[in-house]
Design a protein around this motif. Structure first.
Motif, PDB file in Angstrom:
ATOM      1  N   SER A 134       0.829  -1.209   0.000  1.00  8.99           N
ATOM      2  CA  SER A 134       0.000   0.000   0.000  1.00  8.99           C
ATOM      3  C   SER A 134       0.863   1.260   0.000  1.00  8.99           C
ATOM      4  CB  SER A 134      -0.935   0.009   1.215  1.00  8.99           C
ATOM      5  OG  SER A 134      -0.193   0.010   2.423  1.00  8.99           O
ATOM      6  N   GLY A 135       2.094   1.167   0.514  1.00  6.34           N
ATOM      7  CA  GLY A 135       2.992   2.314   0.519  1.00  6.34           C
ATOM      8  C   GLY A 135       3.349   2.778  -0.880  1.00  6.34           C
ATOM      9  N   LEU A 136       3.539   1.819  -1.788  1.00  5.35           N
ATOM     10  CA  LEU A 136       3.843   2.181  -3.180  1.00  5.35           C
ATOM     11  C   LEU A 136       2.670   2.934  -3.805  1.00  5.35           C
ATOM     12  CD1 LEU A 136       5.502  -1.158  -4.389  1.00  5.35           C
ATOM     13  CD2 LEU A 136       6.649   0.973  -3.771  1.00  5.35           C
ATOM     14  N   PHE A 137       1.469   2.456  -3.511  1.00  9.21           N
ATOM     15  CA  PHE A 137       0.273   3.138  -4.021  1.00  9.21           C
ATOM     16  C   PHE A 137       0.151   4.533  -3.414  1.00  9.21           C
ATOM     17  CE2 PHE A 137      -4.250   4.168  -3.283  1.00  9.21           C
ATOM     18  CZ  PHE A 137      -4.651   4.326  -4.615  1.00  9.21           C
ATOM     19  N   LEU A 138       0.483   4.665  -2.123  1.00  7.97           N
ATOM     20  CA  LEU A 138       0.385   5.958  -1.445  1.00  7.97           C
ATOM     21  C   LEU A 138       1.356   6.981  -2.028  1.00  7.97           C
ATOM     22  CD1 LEU A 138      -0.033   4.974   2.310  1.00  7.97           C
ATOM     23  CD2 LEU A 138      -1.683   6.185   0.890  1.00  7.97           C
ATOM     24  N   ILE A 139       2.547   6.545  -2.407  1.00 11.77           N
ATOM     25  CA  ILE A 139       3.538   7.464  -2.990  1.00 11.77           C
ATOM     26  C   ILE A 139       2.988   8.077  -4.272  1.00 11.77           C
ATOM     27  CG2 ILE A 139       5.816   7.616  -4.062  1.00 11.77           C
ATOM     28  CD1 ILE A 139       6.777   5.515  -2.082  1.00 11.77           C
ATOM     29  N   ILE A 140       2.333   7.246  -5.094  1.00 12.04           N
ATOM     30  CA  ILE A 140       1.753   7.729  -6.354  1.00 12.04           C
ATOM     31  C   ILE A 140       0.538   8.609  -6.087  1.00 12.04           C
ATOM     32  CG2 ILE A 140       0.698   7.014  -8.539  1.00 12.04           C
ATOM     33  CD1 ILE A 140       2.322   4.396  -8.283  1.00 12.04           C
ATOM     34  N   LEU A 141      -0.335   8.162  -5.170  1.00 16.59           N
ATOM     35  CA  LEU A 141      -1.544   8.922  -4.858  1.00 16.59           C
ATOM     36  C   LEU A 141      -1.208  10.286  -4.253  1.00 16.59           C
ATOM     37  CD1 LEU A 141      -4.647   9.008  -4.625  1.00 16.59           C
ATOM     38  CD2 LEU A 141      -4.407   7.962  -2.356  1.00 16.59           C
ATOM     39  N   ALA A 142      -0.226  10.328  -3.361  1.00 15.06           N
ATOM     40  CA  ALA A 142       0.159  11.595  -2.726  1.00 15.06           C
ATOM     41  C   ALA A 142       0.673  12.588  -3.754  1.00 15.06           C
ATOM     42  CB  ALA A 142       1.216  11.338  -1.654  1.00 15.06           C
ATOM     43  N   ALA A 143       1.449  12.106  -4.731  1.00 17.87           N
ATOM     44  CA  ALA A 143       1.948  12.994  -5.782  1.00 17.87           C
ATOM     45  C   ALA A 143       0.792  13.599  -6.567  1.00 17.87           C
ATOM     46  CB  ALA A 143       2.878  12.220  -6.715  1.00 17.87           C
ATOM     47  N   ALA A 144      -0.199  12.766  -6.918  1.00 19.84           N
ATOM     48  CA  ALA A 144      -1.341  13.250  -7.692  1.00 19.84           C
ATOM     49  C   ALA A 144      -2.167  14.257  -6.886  1.00 19.84           C
ATOM     50  CB  ALA A 144      -2.217  12.077  -8.119  1.00 19.84           C
ATOM     51  N   LEU A 145      -2.416  13.964  -5.612  1.00 22.54           N
ATOM     52  CA  LEU A 145      -3.242  14.841  -4.781  1.00 22.54           C
ATOM     53  C   LEU A 145      -2.567  16.186  -4.524  1.00 22.54           C
ATOM     54  CD1 LEU A 145      -4.715  12.381  -2.122  1.00 22.54           C
ATOM     55  CD2 LEU A 145      -5.886  13.424  -4.058  1.00 22.54           C
ATOM     56  N   CYS A 146      -1.265  16.156  -4.208  1.00 21.34           N
ATOM     57  CA  CYS A 146      -0.552  17.408  -3.924  1.00 21.34           C
ATOM     58  C   CYS A 146      -0.412  18.263  -5.174  1.00 21.34           C
ATOM     59  CB  CYS A 146       0.817  17.109  -3.313  1.00 21.34           C
ATOM     60  SG  CYS A 146       0.723  16.433  -1.641  1.00 21.34           S
ATOM     61  N   CYS A 147      -0.235  17.617  -6.316  1.00 22.18           N
ATOM     62  CA  CYS A 147      -0.192  18.361  -7.581  1.00 22.18           C
ATOM     63  C   CYS A 147      -1.549  19.005  -7.850  1.00 22.18           C
ATOM     64  CB  CYS A 147       0.193  17.414  -8.720  1.00 22.18           C
ATOM     65  SG  CYS A 147       0.385  18.229 -10.318  1.00 22.18           S
ATOM     66  N   TYR A 148      -2.620  18.263  -7.579  1.00 23.89           N
ATOM     67  CA  TYR A 148      -3.977  18.779  -7.797  1.00 23.89           C
ATOM     68  C   TYR A 148      -4.283  19.968  -6.892  1.00 23.89           C
ATOM     69  CZ  TYR A 148      -9.078  18.999  -7.693  1.00 23.89           C
ATOM     70  OH  TYR A 148     -10.377  19.437  -7.738  1.00 23.89           O
ATOM     71  N   THR A 149      -3.973  19.847  -5.605  1.00 20.47           N
ATOM     72  CA  THR A 149      -4.268  20.954  -4.691  1.00 20.47           C
ATOM     73  C   THR A 149      -3.423  22.184  -5.007  1.00 20.47           C
ATOM     74  OG1 THR A 149      -2.704  20.061  -3.045  1.00 20.47           O
ATOM     75  CG2 THR A 149      -5.024  19.451  -2.814  1.00 20.47           C
ATOM     76  N   GLY A 150      -2.218  21.970  -5.541  1.00 24.39           N
ATOM     77  CA  GLY A 150      -1.400  23.101  -5.967  1.00 24.39           C
ATOM     78  C   GLY A 150      -2.059  23.859  -7.112  1.00 24.39           C
ATOM     79  N   LYS A 151      -2.659  23.117  -8.050  1.00 23.88           N
ATOM     80  CA  LYS A 151      -3.320  23.752  -9.199  1.00 23.88           C
ATOM     81  C   LYS A 151      -4.573  24.513  -8.783  1.00 23.88           C
ATOM     82  CE  LYS A 151      -1.803  20.275 -12.546  1.00 23.88           C
ATOM     83  NZ  LYS A 151      -2.243  19.164 -13.413  1.00 23.88           N
ATOM     84  N   ILE A 152      -5.399  23.900  -7.926  1.00 17.07           N
ATOM     85  CA  ILE A 152      -6.637  24.583  -7.546  1.00 17.07           C
ATOM     86  C   ILE A 152      -6.355  25.793  -6.655  1.00 17.07           C
ATOM     87  CG2 ILE A 152      -8.017  22.490  -7.786  1.00 17.07           C
ATOM     88  CD1 ILE A 152      -8.050  22.198  -4.773  1.00 17.07           C
ATOM     89  N   LEU A 153      -5.243  25.737  -5.913  1.00 16.01           N
ATOM     90  CA  LEU A 153      -4.869  26.902  -5.111  1.00 16.01           C
ATOM     91  C   LEU A 153      -4.531  28.077  -6.018  1.00 16.01           C
ATOM     92  CD1 LEU A 153      -4.190  28.116  -2.313  1.00 16.01           C
ATOM     93  CD2 LEU A 153      -1.851  27.305  -2.649  1.00 16.01           C
ATOM     94  N   ILE A 154      -3.761  27.836  -7.072  1.00 12.11           N
ATOM     95  CA  ILE A 154      -3.407  28.897  -8.012  1.00 12.11           C
ATOM     96  C   ILE A 154      -4.637  29.361  -8.788  1.00 12.11           C
ATOM     97  CG2 ILE A 154      -2.018  29.457 -10.037  1.00 12.11           C
ATOM     98  CD1 ILE A 154      -0.505  29.239  -7.354  1.00 12.11           C
ATOM     99  N   ALA A 155      -5.567  28.446  -9.070  1.00 13.05           N
ATOM    100  CA  ALA A 155      -6.795  28.837  -9.770  1.00 13.05           C
ATOM    101  C   ALA A 155      -7.594  29.851  -8.964  1.00 13.05           C
ATOM    102  CB  ALA A 155      -7.651  27.599 -10.054  1.00 13.05           C
ATOM    103  N   CYS A 156      -7.463  29.799  -7.644  1.00 10.41           N
ATOM    104  CA  CYS A 156      -8.186  30.736  -6.773  1.00 10.41           C
ATOM    105  C   CYS A 156      -7.632  32.158  -6.872  1.00 10.41           C
ATOM    106  CB  CYS A 156      -8.132  30.262  -5.321  1.00 10.41           C
ATOM    107  SG  CYS A 156      -9.064  28.745  -5.001  1.00 10.41           S
TER     108      CYS A 156
END
Length: 500
Positions: A134-156
């Motif tokens: 599950s750690g391998l999956f978490l590394i990939i998921l965390a990258a996607a989520l943090c990239c997403y929140t970075g984009k929506i923050l700038i969109a604001c």
């Protein structure tokens, strides 16, 4: 020893050539007018809704950049001109006086890489020990989520004008918070965000100081000097930070920091590959313990956090339209590097994997890696330090108080911050547990909770159903991570105090 020195010099030469190659490629993509290379540029990765941002923002920044000047009795002033913003919207405050030298997408990418390729990476193999597959999956998921929140923050930061063009009407995290809370209290949101940001940044700076003292102590165990004295020595090397006035200088330091980080990763992975005959997938766990799993989640998720720096970075880019794709590439490569590094290191040591993977290395490599990590820690310090001092300086100097806008006062603010980080690094007991508690509150808030909440508040009418579900899911996930981290940290603090 000669072989070790040769290996180190060869490694430096290797990364120097890589850096030159990628720099050349990047310049080619920017300068080549052909249709194919134009399509390959980062601009082509932008979403349709943000295609107008690049042109509008570039004109505004070029205008402001060409008009920057230095007054005889004051610092540089830099003002953003928003040409098409809503007449009812209050004009945002000028950007900080230091943001006069715009940075390229390449330099912005180095800053993001510096933030998400921190010392936390060395704990990823230990996280895999407790999280298994599950750690391998978490590394990939965390990258996607943090990239997403970075984009929506700038969109604001952007709003549409009457012509449907996206115009940057906010400059900082504080402006976004104030816009969301204006009906409740005009400045409440900004105060909360600024306090949270400064706490997170100060704790990050302190962590780098503590790590520097620890690394020096372990690198030179035969020298009769305490760890606190080593921390003071490391602090002396950071004194020039009080003279850093532009993000351009911080970007150069981030480049060096990232290169040092890659050297550390290369050394560890090279040693692991020499032990490939010992690798076994049977070392991975299928069953996990809940508390250990929560620790792994914290290490993995918070190794990707960079949201605090993103509004400043995007606002100082020559071509802000390239921001989204820059964020995609930095997080993609970070994900690949972290997954490969964590996997190879864990397969090498298995159940013997230590909290900091460099402690598993043979003694002759440990000293080399520790010195590289020391360099990385010292080079990483200026980025959070610069961001924290700019927030405080902007809050204090707001208005027409000329006494607070003098270069001498700015120097005093930066000097005070340096001393505060040193005192806290030396005298706070149980620092690691307090860091974990603070990180669980501020880290989760700045990375997941606030970006998703602000995005929902400001863009609710324009978001699709799936986008709303995504933001709500991120908010819930951030809340659970924060709650779990707080519980674990408080439990650890109670156990420590009970044992005293």
């Amino acid at each position: 020893m000669n072989k070790l020195l040769f290996f180190f010099l060869a490694t430096l030469s290797f990364f120097k050539n890589i850096f030159k190659t990628f720099s050349s490629l990047f310049n080619c993509f920017r300068e080549t007018p052909s249709l194919f290379l134009g399509m390959a540029r980062w601009d082509s990765c932008l979403d349709t809704d943000e295609e107008h941002v690049n042109f509008a923002r570039r004109d505004e920044l070029n205008l402001a950049h060409s008009e920057e000047r230095e007054e005889p009795d004051g610092p540089l002033k830099f003002e953003l001109h928003v040409c098409h913003q809503d007449p009812e919207y209050k004009s945002p405050a000028p950007l900080p006086r230091t943001q006069v030298k715009l940075i390229t997408s390449w330099e912005a990418g180095w800053n993001v890489t510096n933030a998400i390729q921190g010392i936390f990476v060395l704990g990823l193999p230990y996280a895999l020990l407790h999280s298994g597959y599950s750690g391998l999956f978490l590394i990939i998921l965390a990258a996607a989520l943090c990239c997403y929140t970075g984009k929506i923050l700038i969109a604001c930061l952007y709003e549409e004008n009457e012509d449907g063009q996206l115009i940057r009407v906010r400059d900082t995290y504080e402006d976004i918070a104030n816009a969301c809370c204006k009906n409740l209290s005009p400045k409440l949101g900004g105060i909360v965000v600024n306090v949270t940001q400064v706490m997170e940044l100060i704790m990050t700076c302190i962590l780098y100081l503590v790590a520097s003292g620890n690394l020096l102590s372990h690198s030179f165990p035969y020298v009769p000097v305490t760890e606190k004295t080593w921390t003071v020595i490391a602090f002396v090397t950071l004194l020039p930070c009080v003279f850093i006035k532009t993000l351009k200088i911080v970007s150069k330091l981030s480049q060096l920091c990232s290169l040092v980080h890659f050297i550390v990763i290369l050394v560890v992975m090279t040693y692991c590959l020499t032990q490939i005959h010992q690798w076994s997938w049977a070392k991975f766990r299928l069953s996990i313990e809940f508390e250990d799993f929560l620790v792994s989640v914290g290490v993995i998720i918070f190794s990707y956090t960079s949201q605090i720096f993103l509004p400043t970075l995007e606002g100082n880019m020559k071509n802000p339209g390239e921001f989204r794709c820059m964020l995609n590439w930095t997080h993609f490569f970070a994900c690949v590097l972290k997954t490969t590094f964590a996997l190879t290191a864990f397969l090498t040591w298995g159940e013997e994997t230590k909290e900091v993977i460099t402690d598993n290395l043979p003694s002759f490599l440990q000293t080399l890696v520790n010195l590289c990590l020391l360099t990385k820690a010292l080079l990483s310090y200026p980025l959070p330090f610069f961001a924290a001092t700019e927030i405080v300086y902007a809050c204090i100097s707001r208005g027409n108080h000329s006494n607070y806008r003098s270069p001498l006062f700015a120097l005093g603010v930066r000097g005070s911050f340096l001393v505060i980080t040193l005192l806290m690094a030396m005298f706070i007991p149980h620092f690691a547990l307090l860091m974990g508690l603070t990180g669980s509150v501020t880290g989760a808030a700045m990375t997941f909770l606030l970006p998703s909440l602000f995005h929902l508040k400001l863009k609710w009418k324009k978001l699709s159903f799936l986008e709303k579900c995504a933001d709500i899911s991120v908010f819930i996930l951030g809340f659970l991570c924060s709650l779990a981290g707080i519980v674990c940290s408080i439990k650890g603090l109670l156990e420590v105090f009970e044992g005293v």
